[in-house]
Enzyme design. Sequence first.
Site, PDB file in Angstrom:
ATOM      1  CB  SER A  24      -0.782  -0.059   1.262  1.00  0.00           C
ATOM      2  OG  SER A  24      -1.537   1.278   1.277  1.00  0.00           O
ATOM      3  CE1 TYR A  29      -3.894  -2.477   5.632  1.00  0.00           C
ATOM      4  CE2 TYR A  29      -3.242  -0.368   5.040  1.00  0.00           C
ATOM      5  CZ  TYR A  29      -3.630  -1.420   4.392  1.00  0.00           C
ATOM      6  OH  TYR A  29      -3.766  -1.664   3.283  1.00  0.00           O
TER       7      TYR A  29
HETATM    8  N1  LIG Z   1      -8.776  -1.051  -0.962  1.00  0.00           N
HETATM    9  C1  LIG Z   1      -7.821  -0.234  -0.606  1.00  0.00           C
HETATM   10  O1  LIG Z   1      -8.227   0.691  -0.448  1.00  0.00           O
HETATM   11  C2  LIG Z   1      -6.343  -0.661  -0.553  1.00  0.00           C
HETATM   12  C3  LIG Z   1      -5.507   0.365  -0.570  1.00  0.00           C
HETATM   13  C4  LIG Z   1      -4.059  -0.208  -0.428  1.00  0.00           C
HETATM   14  C5  LIG Z   1      -3.931  -1.567  -0.328  1.00  0.00           C
HETATM   15  N2  LIG Z   1      -4.810  -2.620  -0.066  1.00  0.00           N
HETATM   16  C6  LIG Z   1      -4.642  -3.974   0.105  1.00  0.00           C
HETATM   17  O2  LIG Z   1      -5.208  -4.704  -0.880  1.00  0.00           O
HETATM   18  C7  LIG Z   1      -5.299  -5.952  -0.578  1.00  0.00           C
HETATM   19  C8  LIG Z   1      -6.832  -6.641  -1.068  1.00  0.00           C
HETATM   20  O3  LIG Z   1      -7.640  -5.956  -0.284  1.00  0.00           O
HETATM   21  P1  LIG Z   1      -9.141  -5.288  -0.892  1.00  0.00           P
HETATM   22  O4  LIG Z   1      -9.282  -3.972  -1.020  1.00  0.00           O
HETATM   23  O5  LIG Z   1      -9.353  -6.061  -2.174  1.00  0.00           O
HETATM   24  O6  LIG Z   1     -10.211  -5.573   0.269  1.00  0.00           O
HETATM   25  P2  LIG Z   1     -11.375  -6.617   0.300  1.00  0.00           P
HETATM   26  O7  LIG Z   1     -12.199  -6.465  -0.712  1.00  0.00           O
HETATM   27  O8  LIG Z   1     -11.815  -6.461   1.853  1.00  0.00           O
HETATM   28  O9  LIG Z   1     -10.732  -8.065   0.242  1.00  0.00           O
HETATM   29  C9  LIG Z   1      -9.903  -8.804   1.263  1.00  0.00           C
HETATM   30  C10 LIG Z   1      -9.528 -10.240   0.917  1.00  0.00           C
HETATM   31  O10 LIG Z   1      -8.620 -10.782   1.905  1.00  0.00           O
HETATM   32  C11 LIG Z   1      -9.541 -11.951   2.231  1.00  0.00           C
HETATM   33  N3  LIG Z   1      -8.975 -12.398   3.696  1.00  0.00           N
HETATM   34  C12 LIG Z   1      -9.120 -11.322   4.927  1.00  0.00           C
HETATM   35  N4  LIG Z   1      -8.512 -11.940   5.953  1.00  0.00           N
HETATM   36  C13 LIG Z   1      -8.351 -13.310   5.480  1.00  0.00           C
HETATM   37  C14 LIG Z   1      -7.660 -14.174   6.393  1.00  0.00           C
HETATM   38  N5  LIG Z   1      -7.702 -14.286   7.739  1.00  0.00           N
HETATM   39  N6  LIG Z   1      -7.399 -15.502   5.456  1.00  0.00           N
HETATM   40  C15 LIG Z   1      -7.610 -15.597   4.295  1.00  0.00           C
HETATM   41  N7  LIG Z   1      -8.175 -14.734   3.612  1.00  0.00           N
HETATM   42  C16 LIG Z   1      -8.460 -13.532   4.078  1.00  0.00           C
HETATM   43  C17 LIG Z   1     -10.934 -11.647   2.211  1.00  0.00           C
HETATM   44  O11 LIG Z   1     -11.466 -12.997   2.123  1.00  0.00           O
HETATM   45  P3  LIG Z   1     -12.520 -13.767   3.225  1.00  0.00           P
HETATM   46  O12 LIG Z   1     -13.279 -12.665   3.987  1.00  0.00           O
HETATM   47  O13 LIG Z   1     -13.336 -14.657   2.415  1.00  0.00           O
HETATM   48  O14 LIG Z   1     -11.324 -14.511   3.723  1.00  0.00           O
HETATM   49  C18 LIG Z   1     -10.910 -11.099   0.757  1.00  0.00           C
HETATM   50  O15 LIG Z   1     -11.023 -12.081  -0.427  1.00  0.00           O
HETATM   51  C19 LIG Z   1      -5.042  -5.828   1.114  1.00  0.00           C
HETATM   52  O16 LIG Z   1      -3.952  -6.425   1.351  1.00  0.00           O
HETATM   53  C20 LIG Z   1      -5.120  -4.468   1.527  1.00  0.00           C
HETATM   54  O17 LIG Z   1      -4.135  -4.110   2.581  1.00  0.00           O
HETATM   55  C21 LIG Z   1      -6.337  -1.927  -0.372  1.00  0.00           C
END
Ligand SMILES: NC(=O)c1ccc[n+]([C@@H]2O[C@H](COP(=O)([O-])OP(=O)(O)OC[C@H]3O[C@@H](n4cnc5c(N)ncnc54)[C@H](OP(=O)(O)O)[C@@H]3O)[C@@H](O)[C@H]2O)c1
Length: 259
Positions: free
Chosen positions: A139, A149
């Site tokens: 991120s 975080y």
């Molecule tokens: N969205 C943003 O603004 C943003 C910005 C920068 C970086 N990121 C990073 O991008 C990545 C993806 O996030 P996203 O935005 O796509 O969020 P999201 O839509 O909430 O998806 C998160 C994913 O992680 C899985 N997950 C969560 N806890 C888990 C666990 N204990 N074991 C296995 N799977 C788990 C969830 O699936 P289940 O609930 O089915 O397990 C889901 O598939 C993350 O690393 C986040 O930090 C996001």
Amino acid sequence: MQMRALVTGASAGLGAEFARQLAADGFALVLVARSADRLRELAAELPALGAADVEVLPADLTDEAGLERVAARLQDAARPVDVLVNNAGHAVAEPFHASAIADERAMHELLTWVPLRLAHAALPGMRERGRGGILNVASLAGRLPSGSYAAAKAQVIALSHALDARYRRDGVTVTALLPGFVATEFHERMGVAADTVPRAGWADAPTVVREGLAALRRRRGVVVSDWRYRLAAPLLPLVPSRLIAGFGLGARIERGSGR
Ligand SMILES: NC(=O)c1ccc[n+]([C@@H]2O[C@H](COP(=O)([O-])OP(=O)(O)OC[C@H]3O[C@@H](n4cnc5c(N)ncnc54)[C@H](OP(=O)(O)O)[C@@H]3O)[C@@H](O)[C@H]2O)c1
């Protein structure tokens, strides 16, 4: 030659989009997350996009047994994984002084230990085959002094740099993807309203994923996505840390709440 990718956090957001775009590139896929039903629904969609084969591997990556099942899958030489996307993640909504330590630990493990463990499982086989890629979804917050975080994301950026520097010569690329705000379920899961961040601040998941995969293909060590965050990134070191912490700027980067 059939290429295979394993994507963590594939049930939603960026992970589901990684699976779709990799499927469209003809990759076979291994889908990992906790929600087995959502993974199965996605798996049913992927052959029509171009995926030759799709495996569903439900696992809680913060559970030792779940993590080791995924590590074992990465070590299976009979069905080699060419690309590992370390994407699963969540954030603790509360500020550090008010959070539960169990939540901090679960977040820290998911964002730092899990990518390290899975890279450790995948790398020897990739090295032996002389090719492979690991894409760590970090991120832009990892470049800011803004809470635990951000500190965890800084660690995964450092790990990516270290592994890329060492294993590039063996044909293995390790790329850190640094998005800003992306419209996924991430903020909703934290209970943060989408309107806390101005509309213009949200990148869309397909663009971020496309840029991440392009960077991996081009063997780039780090990529900031999307264009608005690429413009902002060089200015971040000029902003005093006190300002970022004091005005909740860093916190807004991921939490969208400024609490
Ligand atoms: N969205 C943003 O603004 C943003 C910005 C920068 C970086 N990121 C990073 O991008 C990545 C993806 O996030 P996203 O935005 O796509 O969020 P999201 O839509 O909430 O998806 C998160 C994913 O992680 C899985 N997950 C969560 N806890 C888990 C666990 N204990 N074991 C296995 N799977 C788990 C969830 O699936 P289940 O609930 O089915 O397990 C889901 O598939 C993350 O690393 C986040 O930090 C996001």
